[in-house]
Design an enzyme around this catalytic site. Structure first.
Site, mmCIF file in Angstrom:
data_model
loop_
_atom_site.group_PDB
_atom_site.id
_atom_site.type_symbol
_atom_site.label_atom_id
_atom_site.label_comp_id
_atom_site.label_asym_id
_atom_site.label_seq_id
_atom_site.Cartn_x
_atom_site.Cartn_y
_atom_site.Cartn_z
ATOM 1 N N GLY A 8 -19.825 10.543 -43.011
ATOM 2 C CA GLY A 8 -18.417 10.281 -42.714
ATOM 3 C C GLY A 8 -17.734 11.509 -42.104
ATOM 4 N N GLN A 9 -16.436 11.371 -41.880
ATOM 5 C CA GLN A 9 -15.682 12.456 -41.224
ATOM 6 C C GLN A 9 -15.740 13.756 -42.031
ATOM 7 O OE1 GLN A 9 -11.974 11.374 -39.099
ATOM 8 N NE2 GLN A 9 -11.746 9.923 -40.771
ATOM 9 N N THR A 48 -13.157 2.990 -46.777
ATOM 10 C CA THR A 48 -11.949 3.554 -46.151
ATOM 11 C C THR A 48 -11.240 2.590 -45.192
ATOM 12 O OG1 THR A 48 -13.343 4.567 -44.457
ATOM 13 C CG2 THR A 48 -12.719 5.953 -46.329
ATOM 14 N N ASP A 70 -2.880 9.690 -49.951
ATOM 15 C CA ASP A 70 -1.424 9.544 -50.026
ATOM 16 C C ASP A 70 -1.031 8.078 -50.230
ATOM 17 O OD1 ASP A 70 -2.472 8.992 -47.455
ATOM 18 O OD2 ASP A 70 -0.519 9.311 -46.509
ATOM 19 N N TYR A 79 -6.347 -0.948 -50.887
ATOM 20 C CA TYR A 79 -7.032 0.349 -50.762
ATOM 21 C C TYR A 79 -6.398 1.370 -51.708
ATOM 22 C CZ TYR A 79 -8.205 4.892 -48.629
ATOM 23 O OH TYR A 79 -8.606 6.202 -48.418
#
Ligand SMILES: NC(=O)c1ccc[n+]([C@@H]2O[C@H](COP(=O)([O-])OP(=O)(O)OC[C@H]3O[C@@H](n4cnc5c(N)ncnc54)[C@H](OP(=O)(O)O)[C@@H]3O)[C@@H](O)[C@H]2O)c1
Length: 287
Positions: free
Chosen positions: A10-11, A65, A105, A128
């Site tokens: 992933g990132q 995600t 967040d 999520y």
């Protein structure tokens, strides 16, 4: 030390992997599917038998995600974002390892008029957000040593993210409309990777707790898109629109700027402004 990294494709995982090349520690990189060419082993975090017992630190970069898809697939999102972190926390507690976990967040409803502090009430608006909050609570309840970093609007030069999407759209189209009534902070995955990597490398493993980490500053998605268009020199006309003009399955907080005082004071760090990090990402793209 032996460090297990999950979600390495992933990132965030990719950025941590790039940094770890210079480490004297042993990093084991894993993801739900193996990538032998990159040295990534197969490890599904939802499998209770998959987590090795002999690690000193677990960095959980794996997650479900897809914020919109989670609305119609909350069960799967819950499995990956809450049940699996509970398993990781259990394993960490049994072996005495530190669990470093990432949250969001989107655990907040965005109705505040000041940046969110770590102990502000979390009221997620989306599936999520609910699954990520459940993951946080499961880790806290397990009683292992943990650090949870809530971050936001993560992007990088790899994978699926707003930066790469806008880079493509502003190159292809003459005009794009982007929502101008959701405020937050774009965060370069490399900046969060720097924080986590330095914590591990410096053996700064004692400060258990939840922290907010994003880049400095804040903007709307429209302002972020405009900056991407301008820095890339694309001549697209980026126009502001409202959330209601751009319906999507998941509700998102109107303002989810995070207060980073605690992470800065605890780890003695300076955080880059999102515009400076965006300039880095744009330069990386041109390499
Ligand atoms: N992206 C954001 O804007 C954002 C914002 C705030 C917080 N965060 C949090 O930051 C963390 C890192 O996000 P990211 O953007 O780097 O995520 P990402 O690019 O989506 O990477 C997540 C990785 O986890 C893998 N994965 C999914 N299910 C797994 C499983 N059961 N076992 C092992 N690996 C699994 C994914 O594989 P597949 O791709 O094959 O599913 C993917 O390689 C996450 O905790 C995320 O919730 C992200």
């Amino acid at each position: 030390m032996k460090i297990l990294v999950t979600g390495a494709k992933g990132q965030l995982g990719t950025e941590i992997m790039a940094r770890a090349e210079a480490s004297r520690h042993t990093y084991v990189f894993t993801d739900v599917l193996e990538d032998a060419a990159k040295g990534i082993l197969q490890l599904d975090i939802t499998d209770p038998n998959a987590i090795p017992a002999d690690v000193d630190v677990i960095i959980n970069c794996a997650a479900y995600t897809d914020v919109n898809r989670a609305e119609s697939d909350e069960q799967t999102a819950m499995k990956v974002n809450a049940l699996a972190p509970a398993l990781l926390a259990k394993a960490a507690k049994a072996s005495g390892a530190l669990l470093i976990h990432i949250s969001t967040d989107y655990v907040f409803d965005g109705k505040t008029d000041r940046p969110y502090r770590e102990n502000d009430p979390a009221v997620p608006l989306s599936a999520y957000g609910r699954t990520k909050l459940a993951g946080e609570k499961a880790i806290e309840a397990e009683g292992c040593r943990y650090m949870i970093f809530r971050t936001a609007w993560l992007y990088s030069n790899h994978g699926r993210n707003f930066f790469l999407t806008m880079a493509r759209l502003t190159a292809e189209k003459q005009e794009v409309n982007v929502v101008d009534d959701q405020r937050g902070t774009p965060t370069y995955a490399g900046d969060l990777a720097d924080l986590i990597y330095n914590i591990v490398e410096n053996g700064n493993l004692a400060a258990t707790g939840t922290y907010h980490y994003t880049d400095e500053g804040d903007c709307t998605w429209y302002e972020f898109a405009k900056a991407i268009n301008d820095m890339l020199g694309h001549g697209c006309s980026v126009r502001p629109c409202r959330t209601e003009d751009y319906p999507s399955p998941a509700a998102r907080p109107a303002c989810s700027v995070l207060d980073k005082t605690k992470v800065k004071e605890t780890f003695g760090i300076e955080i880059p402004h999102w515009r400076d990090s965006l300039a880095k990402a744009v330069n990386n793209m041109k390499l």
